[in-house]
Design a protein around this motif. Sequence first.
Motif, PDB file in Angstrom:
ATOM      1  N   ILE A 153       0.874  -1.169   0.000  1.00 23.33           N
ATOM      2  CA  ILE A 153       0.000   0.000   0.000  1.00 23.33           C
ATOM      3  C   ILE A 153       0.914   1.223   0.000  1.00 23.33           C
ATOM      4  O   ILE A 153       1.726   1.380   0.913  1.00 23.33           O
ATOM      5  N   GLY A 163      -3.480   5.415   3.891  1.00 23.35           N
ATOM      6  CA  GLY A 163      -2.690   4.180   3.862  1.00 23.35           C
ATOM      7  C   GLY A 163      -2.676   3.457   5.193  1.00 23.35           C
ATOM      8  O   GLY A 163      -2.790   2.225   5.236  1.00 23.35           O
ATOM      9  N   PHE A 212       2.101  -1.088   4.527  1.00 20.02           N
ATOM     10  CA  PHE A 212       2.005   0.289   4.043  1.00 20.02           C
ATOM     11  C   PHE A 212       3.329   1.015   4.199  1.00 20.02           C
ATOM     12  O   PHE A 212       3.941   0.993   5.268  1.00 20.02           O
TER      13      PHE A 212
END
Length: 377
Positions: free
Chosen positions: A76, A84, A209
């Motif tokens: 991500i 995120g 992320f």
Amino acid sequence: MTQKPKIANSPLAFGDNTTASVISKDESISLKSYLKNRFRIKMINKKLKENRLHLNDTYQTYLEHVQPITAPLALISQIQRSGGSMLSQLFDGHPQVHAHPHELKFGYPKKHIWPSIDLSRRPERWFEILFEDNVVDHLRHGYKKMEKYEETFLFIFLPSLQKKIFLKYLKSIETVAIRDVFDAYMTSYFGAWVNNQNRLGVKQYITAFTPRLAMMDTNMASFFNIYPEGRLISVVRDPKNWFPSATRHQLDKYGDIKKALEQWVDSARSMVRNKQKYGDRVCVITFEDLVRRTEAVMRYLAEFLNLNFNDLLLTPTFNKLPIKPNTSFKLEKPGIMISALERYKTLSREELTEVEKTTGEVYQEVLEYVPVFHKTF
């Protein structure tokens, strides 16, 4: 300096009857109590020593039974303040993923630069490059996404165990490839996270992320070279809502509206570029859809990652515990924050005009790659 307790006077200190009759005065204790206390302390120390030995045995057993992790990475990534963190927390409890519990920071020399691994170097050097030193702080102080939150989450992580797992994994491979190094790292990371409540089960992906990693062409080339079956998810946030959040979060970086919007445009353009270059391995969603139509978006992403849909995908969590949103504004309860869709109301008319002028064209271009969820579901 600690003083030894005084033993009450007794003419027959070791006689059973007299010992029992001695009475403590002025912080003194009877001989019987003293001997009993001393025996108890010796027993405690003995047990602690035995426990340390048992802990070493447990440590070794843990090392021998760690599960290899070879699942691909679902990354991500986009500019900060775009959702995120929330998306990674929505994946947190799903039984078919290894969800990295906070930002993935194995980038080198900075977290937004994909790490380059030289296979001619020693494995210890690879570990030094990839190691995320924030695990040490989280182990000592607990994890919390923002400093202003009082609530922290227990994060039991053993860096020394991680290194042992990493080196042992690579030692088991005759000819090490780049992917093996990253598999070794993921195996060691989740293997050393002792209180991970989602450790077991067959996993389709690792979800993680890292802001800005997807904004550089070279990063994405390296990522898809190492993870050809990997996936990239980028979240685009309406710039009218993004700018107030960004400037409030980090004034020195986003305080100048023109410079801030230039960074947003760079992120948006990278989404178009990545989608055009890597096709179905890339998915672009909007922050607004993620907030308004959480179930529709998460069903879509579950299909994108070949996951069974699970209601766990609808609540942001940390290690399966509900977590508050990562917000620069007023603190809210755990869950998805609807008020994040109204940040534009804090902007002046001049600022709104600047946002539209700078970002309008590229924003519309990105939206062409975003699924229309209200028609799909």
